[in-house]
Design a protein around this motif. Structure first.
Motif, short mmCIF file in Angstrom:
data_model
loop_
_atom_site.label_atom_id
_atom_site.label_comp_id
_atom_site.label_asym_id
_atom_site.label_seq_id
_atom_site.Cartn_x
_atom_site.Cartn_y
_atom_site.Cartn_z
N ASP A 180 4.64 7.28 -8.44
CA ASP A 180 4.35 6.39 -7.32
C ASP A 180 3.89 5.02 -7.83
O ASP A 180 4.27 3.98 -7.28
N GLN A 181 3.07 5.02 -8.90
CA GLN A 181 2.62 3.76 -9.48
C GLN A 181 3.80 2.97 -10.05
O GLN A 181 3.90 1.76 -9.90
N ALA A 182 4.73 3.72 -10.69
CA ALA A 182 5.92 3.07 -11.27
C ALA A 182 6.79 2.46 -10.18
O ALA A 182 7.31 1.34 -10.33
N GLN A 183 6.94 3.16 -9.07
CA GLN A 183 7.74 2.64 -7.95
C GLN A 183 7.09 1.40 -7.36
O GLN A 183 7.77 0.42 -7.03
N LEU A 184 5.77 1.43 -7.23
CA LEU A 184 5.03 0.28 -6.69
C LEU A 184 5.20 -0.93 -7.62
O LEU A 184 5.43 -2.06 -7.15
N ASP A 185 5.14 -0.69 -8.93
CA ASP A 185 5.33 -1.77 -9.91
C ASP A 185 6.75 -2.36 -9.82
O ASP A 185 6.93 -3.57 -9.99
N ILE A 191 0.85 -1.20 0.00
CA ILE A 191 0.00 0.00 0.00
C ILE A 191 0.88 1.24 0.00
O ILE A 191 1.84 1.34 0.76
N HIS A 192 0.54 2.18 -0.86
CA HIS A 192 1.19 3.50 -0.82
C HIS A 192 0.13 4.57 -1.01
O HIS A 192 -0.77 4.44 -1.85
N ILE A 193 0.22 5.64 -0.22
CA ILE A 193 -0.75 6.73 -0.29
C ILE A 193 -0.13 7.91 -1.02
O ILE A 193 0.91 8.43 -0.60
N VAL A 194 -0.75 8.33 -2.11
CA VAL A 194 -0.29 9.50 -2.87
C VAL A 194 -0.78 10.75 -2.15
O VAL A 194 -1.97 10.89 -1.86
N GLU A 195 0.16 11.68 -1.85
CA GLU A 195 -0.21 12.85 -1.05
C GLU A 195 0.03 14.17 -1.79
O GLU A 195 0.19 15.21 -1.17
N SER A 196 0.02 14.12 -3.13
CA SER A 196 0.18 15.35 -3.90
C SER A 196 -1.09 16.18 -3.81
O SER A 196 -2.15 15.69 -3.42
N ALA A 197 -0.98 17.46 -4.17
CA ALA A 197 -2.15 18.35 -4.13
C ALA A 197 -3.26 17.83 -5.04
O ALA A 197 -4.44 17.85 -4.69
N SER A 198 -2.89 17.35 -6.24
CA SER A 198 -3.87 16.83 -7.18
C SER A 198 -4.57 15.60 -6.61
O SER A 198 -5.78 15.45 -6.72
N ALA A 199 -3.77 14.70 -5.98
CA ALA A 199 -4.35 13.48 -5.42
C ALA A 199 -5.33 13.79 -4.30
O ALA A 199 -6.36 13.13 -4.15
N LYS A 200 -4.99 14.80 -3.49
CA LYS A 200 -5.87 15.15 -2.37
C LYS A 200 -7.19 15.75 -2.87
O LYS A 200 -8.22 15.63 -2.20
N TYR A 201 -7.15 16.35 -4.06
CA TYR A 201 -8.38 16.97 -4.59
C TYR A 201 -9.17 16.00 -5.46
O TYR A 201 -10.39 15.85 -5.29
N PHE A 202 -8.48 15.30 -6.40
CA PHE A 202 -9.19 14.43 -7.34
C PHE A 202 -9.28 12.97 -6.89
O PHE A 202 -10.02 12.19 -7.49
N GLY A 203 -8.49 12.58 -5.89
CA GLY A 203 -8.54 11.21 -5.42
C GLY A 203 -8.03 10.23 -6.45
O GLY A 203 -7.00 10.46 -7.11
N LYS A 204 -8.75 9.12 -6.65
CA LYS A 204 -8.30 8.08 -7.58
C LYS A 204 -8.31 8.53 -9.04
O LYS A 204 -7.73 7.88 -9.91
N ARG A 226 11.27 -13.31 -6.81
CA ARG A 226 11.60 -14.19 -5.69
C ARG A 226 10.44 -15.14 -5.37
O ARG A 226 10.37 -15.68 -4.27
N ASP A 227 9.51 -15.24 -6.31
CA ASP A 227 8.34 -16.12 -6.16
C ASP A 227 7.47 -15.74 -4.96
O ASP A 227 6.93 -16.60 -4.26
N ILE A 228 7.36 -14.46 -4.71
CA ILE A 228 6.50 -13.96 -3.63
C ILE A 228 5.24 -13.36 -4.24
O ILE A 228 5.32 -12.49 -5.12
N ASN A 229 4.08 -13.86 -3.80
CA ASN A 229 2.79 -13.42 -4.33
C ASN A 229 2.42 -12.07 -3.73
O ASN A 229 2.21 -11.96 -2.52
N ALA A 230 2.36 -11.04 -4.57
CA ALA A 230 2.09 -9.70 -4.05
C ALA A 230 1.26 -8.90 -5.04
O ALA A 230 1.27 -9.15 -6.24
N LYS A 231 0.52 -7.92 -4.51
CA LYS A 231 -0.24 -6.98 -5.34
C LYS A 231 -0.05 -5.59 -4.75
O LYS A 231 0.26 -5.42 -3.57
N GLY A 232 -0.24 -4.58 -5.57
CA GLY A 232 -0.06 -3.20 -5.12
C GLY A 232 -1.34 -2.41 -5.20
O GLY A 232 -2.14 -2.60 -6.12
N VAL A 233 -1.55 -1.53 -4.22
CA VAL A 233 -2.74 -0.68 -4.19
C VAL A 233 -2.32 0.74 -3.84
O VAL A 233 -1.64 0.96 -2.83
N LEU A 234 -2.71 1.70 -4.68
CA LEU A 234 -2.48 3.10 -4.35
C LEU A 234 -3.70 3.66 -3.63
O LEU A 234 -4.84 3.35 -3.98
N GLY A 235 -3.44 4.49 -2.64
CA GLY A 235 -4.51 5.20 -1.95
C GLY A 235 -4.32 6.69 -2.11
O GLY A 235 -3.24 7.15 -2.50
#
Length: 624
Positions: A547-552, A524-537, A561-570
Motif C-alpha cells: 500500500d505504501q508503494a502504491q501511494l508512492d 489518504i489510504h487506510i490499510v485494512e489487513s489483519a496485522s494493521a487492525k491489530y498493530f496499527g501504525k 505534473r508539478d502537483i504538490n502532494a503528500k501521502g498518509v497511510l491510516g
C-alpha cells in the motif's frame, strides 16, 4: 438524528426505479410494486376478526360489504397516488405546507398513534400465528417480534424493488394458503354469488358491516402510497404524468383486488366451515384455528391458517415502518436511523401487548386487537379529508385535479367512513363510561371526544380559506433570499481518500479540478489487513508495504505534473481514520468514492461515505 432539508419523500429510493426507455411490458412492470406494499394493510391480522365474525354468523351474506369496502379503498388509494405523482409531495409534506404548525403537530401525533396501533395489530397477529404453529406461549411470541427490526434493515439495504419483491412473496404465501383452504372446504359457489347482493339481516349484521368498512382504509396507507409512487422516475410532462397515473391505477386495481380476494376467502372459509356447522360464535382467531382441525378433519388447514397469519403480520410490519419514516420526515423534517425508527415503533407496540398479557392474560388479546382498530378509526378522517382537499385544488394540481363527479363520490365516501368510525369510537367511549363510575376518567373521555370533533372541523375548514403559506412550494426556503456575491471558494489543502481501485482516477481528477496551482493535496489510504487492525501504525506486513508503494507511485505521478502532494497511510477503522487524518492535516475539502462495503459487510459496518460525512466539518465531494 438529523434535520433534513430535502423536499423529496423517501430520499434514499426517490426516483430510483427507471420507467423511461423500456419496452411496453417492461415499462408496465416497472410501475408495478407500490400498491402491493399498500395492499398488505388491507389483509393484516386486524381485519381477520371482522371477516371471521361476518362469515361465522351470517354465512356469505356480507360479501357485498367487502366488495364495497374494496371499491372505497381503491378510490382513496388512487387519489393518494395522484397526489404523489403530480405534486411530488407525500401526504405528510402536503399537510405541513398547508396547515399551521400547531395543527400539523397534532396531525403528526395522531398519525404516529395510528402507526403504533397498526403495529400493535401486527405484533399480536404474528404472536398468535407463532403460538398456533409452534405452541410457544403468547408472551414469548410477542417478544420475538422485535427481531424483525433487523429484517427491515437488511431489506432497505437492497433497494425498493427487492423490498417490493419480498412483500409480494409474503402476499403470495397468504393468498396461496387460503386458496388451498378453499379447495379443502369446497364452498357452494351459488351461495357465494348470492352474497354479493346487498342485504343486512339484523342490527348485529349492521354492526359487523360497520366494523368491516371501518377497518378497511388504513390511515398510514394513504401516507405510504403518496410516497412510494415517487420511487418511479417519470417524464415530468403532461403525457408522462398522465401515463404514471394510469399505470399506478392499474397497479392499485390488481393489488387491492388481490387483498379483497384474501379477505373474501377468510369470510367464505368461516361461512363454509363454521356457519354451516352451527358454530356462529367464532370471532377469535385462536377459536377459528382450533375448529378448522375438528370440523375439517385435516391437519393441513390449521397449519396454512397459522402460516398465512404470520406472513400477513410480517408483511404489514415492514410497510408500517416505512409509513412511520414518511410521517416523521414529512411533518417534522426529521430523520433518524431506520433501525432505530423501527425499534421505537416496535417497542411502542410490544410494551402494551406484554402488559395486557402479563396483567390480564391471553384472553384479553382479542380486546386489545379491537382497541387498536378504534385508535385507527380516530385517525382516518385526518388523513382522508386533507387528501381530497389537495387533489381537488387546481392551483397545485393543474389539469390533474380530480373531476367534479370524482370529487362528489370522494366526499360521499369520506362522509360515510368518518360517520361510521365516529359512531364506533363514540359507542366504545359511551360503553366504557357507563362501566367506570369515575368522574375524572369520564371527563377526560368527554374532553377527548370534544377535541376530536374540533380538530375534524379545523381539518375540513382550514384549506377552504386558501391561506397557504408563501413558502409552501419551496419547503423551508423563503422567497426573500439574497445570494450575495457568490465568490468561488478557494481550497488550500484538499484531501482525497483512495482505495487503490479504478475509482481512484476519478477521485484524483475531481480533487485537482477543485484546487489551483497553490493547493496541496493529501492522498489518504487506510490499510485494512489483519496485522494493521491489530498493530496499527506499527504494522509491517506485506499489504502495508504494498500500500505504501502504491501511494508512492501516485505521488511520483503527481509530482511529474508539478502537483504538490503528500501521502498518509491510516490504519484500523476506515471512517474514523479518514476523519482523523483530515483533521490533523487541516484539510479544507475532502473527496472520496461513493462506494463502500457490499452486502452483509455494508449492513454490518455501515457505509464509509456516510460515516465520514458525519465526522468531518468541511465540504465533502462524493464521486459516484
Amino acid at each position: 438524528m438529523e434535520h433534513i432539508h430535502s423536499a423529496t419523500s423517501l430520499s434514499e429510493v426517490h426516483q430510483s426505479v427507471e420507467t423511461n426507455g423500456k419496452s411496453r411490458w417492461k415499462k408496465i412492470f416497472a410501475f408495478f410494486g407500490p400498491a402491493y406494499l399498500v395492499s398488505v394493510g388491507y389483509m393484516d391480522p386486524g381485519n381477520w376478526a371482522t371477516d371471521l365474525a361476518g362469515g361465522s354468523q351470517y354465512g356469505y351474506k356480507l360479501l357485498w360489504v367487502l366488495l364495497m369496502s374494496n371499491l372505497m379503498a381503491l378510490l382513496l388509494q388512487s387519489l393518494s397516488a395522484r397526489l404523489g405523482i403530480v405534486r411530488g409531495r407525500d401526504l405528510a409534506q402536503a399537510n405541513r405546507e398547508t396547515y399551521p404548525p400547531v395543527v400539523n403537530f397534532i396531525l403528526y401525533i395522531l398519525a404516529e398513534i395510528a402507526i403504533a396501533a397498526t403495529d400493535l395489530a401486527e405484533v399480536l397477529g404474528m404472536a398468535i400465528g407463532i403460538q398456533l404453529l409452534t405452541g410457544l406461549p403468547l408472551i414469548w411470541g410477542v417478544s420475538l417480534t422485535v427481531l424483525d427490526t433487523f429484517l427491515l434493515l437488511i431489506l432497505q439495504r437492497y433497494g425498493i424493488r427487492k423490498m417490493e419483491g419480498f412483500i409480494i412473496s409474503l402476499v403470495a404465501i397468504v393468498g396461496t394458503s387460503f386458496l388451498v383452504e378453499l379447495i379443502l372446504v369446497k364452498p357452494e359457489m351459488g351461495e357465494v354469488v348470492k352474497g354479493f347482493v346487498p342485504t343486512i339481516p339484523d342490527n348485529t349484521a349492521l354492526y359487523i358491516a360497520i366494523g368491516i368498512i371501518g377497518a378497511t382504509v388504513m390511515p398510514h396507507n394513504l401516507y405510504l402510497h403518496s410516497a412510494l409512487v415517487q420511487t418511479r422516475k417519470i417524464k415530468r410532462d403532461d403525457a408522462g404524468i398522465r401515463q404514471a397515473i394510469k399505470m399506478n391505477f392499474l397497479d392499485s386495481t390488481i393489488a387491492l383486488n388481490l387483498a379483497f380476494l384474501v379477505n373474501a376467502a377468510i369470510l367464505i372459509l368461516a361461512a363454509a366451515v363454521f356457519f354451516k356447522s352451527g358454530r356462529t360464535d367464532v370471532a377469535e382467531i385462536q377459536d377459528a384455528h382450533k375448529l378448522l382441525d375438528q370440523l375439517l378433519g385435516s391437519k393441513l388447514a390449521p397449519i396454512l391458517f397459522a402460516v398465512a397469519l404470520i406472513a400477513a403480520g410480517q408483511s404489514s410490519t415492514v410497510t408500517g415502518t416505512l409509513a412511520g419514516q414518511i410521517v416523521m420526515e414529512g411533518y417534522l423534517r426529521l430523520r433518524i436511523n431506520p433501525w432505530l425508527r423501527r425499534l421505537i415503533t416496535r417497542l411502542l407496540a410490544i410494551i402494551p401487548a406484554l402488559l395486557v398479557i402479563l396483567i390480564a392474560g391471553d384472553d384479553e388479546v382479542g380486546a386489545l386487537l379491537v382497541f387498536s382498530q378504534v385508535l385507527l378509526s380516530l385517525q382516518l378522517g385526518f388523513a382522508i379529508i386533507p387528501l381530497i382537499h389537495f387533489v381537488s385544488d387546481r392551483k397545485t394540481m393543474g389539469n390533474f385535479a380530480i373531476s367534479l363527479p370524482t370529487k362528489i363520490i370522494s366526499w360521499a365516501v369520506t362522509i360515510l367512513l368518518v360517520y361510521l368510525n365516529m359512531r364506533m369510537v363514540f359507542t366504545e367511549a359511551i360503553g366504557y363510561m357507563s362501566g367506570t363510575g369515575n368522574i375524572f376518567v369520564d371527563g377526560l373521555i368527554i374532553a377527548g371526544c370534544a377535541g376530536f370533533v374540533v380538530m375534524l372541523l379545523i381539518t375540513i375548514l382550514y384549506p377552504l380559506r386558501r391561506r397557504y403559506r408563501e413558502d409552501a412550494a419551496a419547503g423551508i426556503h423563503t422567497t426573500q433570499v439574497s445570494l450575495g456575491e457568490m465568490e468561488k471558494p478557494t481550497y488550500h489543502r484538499i484531501a482525497m481518500a483512495l482505495d487503490f481501485t479504478a475509482k481512484d482516477r476519478e477521485i484524483i481528477t475531481n480533487a485537482i479540478a477543485h484546487g489551483n496551482e497553490h493547493t496541496q493535496y493529501i492522498l489518504i489510504h487506510i490499510v485494512e489487513s489483519a496485522s494493521a487492525k491489530y498493530f496499527g501504525k506499527d504494522s509491517d506486513d506485506l499489504e502495508t508495504r504494498r500500500d505504501q508503494a502504491q501511494l508512492d507511485t501516485y505521488l511520483a505521478l503527481l509530482k511529474s505534473r508539478d502537483i504538490n502532494a503528500k501521502g498518509v497511510l491510516g490504519f484500523r477503522r476506515r471512517p474514523r481514520e479518514i476523519a482523523r487524518i483530515v483533521h490533523e492535516e487541516n484539510a479544507d475539502f475532502l473527496v472520496l468514492g461513493g462506494h463502500g462495503h457490499r452486502g452483509f459487510k455494508d449492513w454490518l459496518y455501515g457505509e464509509t461515505t456516510n460515516q465520514v460525512r458525519h465526522r468531518v466539518k468541511i465540504p465533502v465531494l462524493v464521486v459516484q
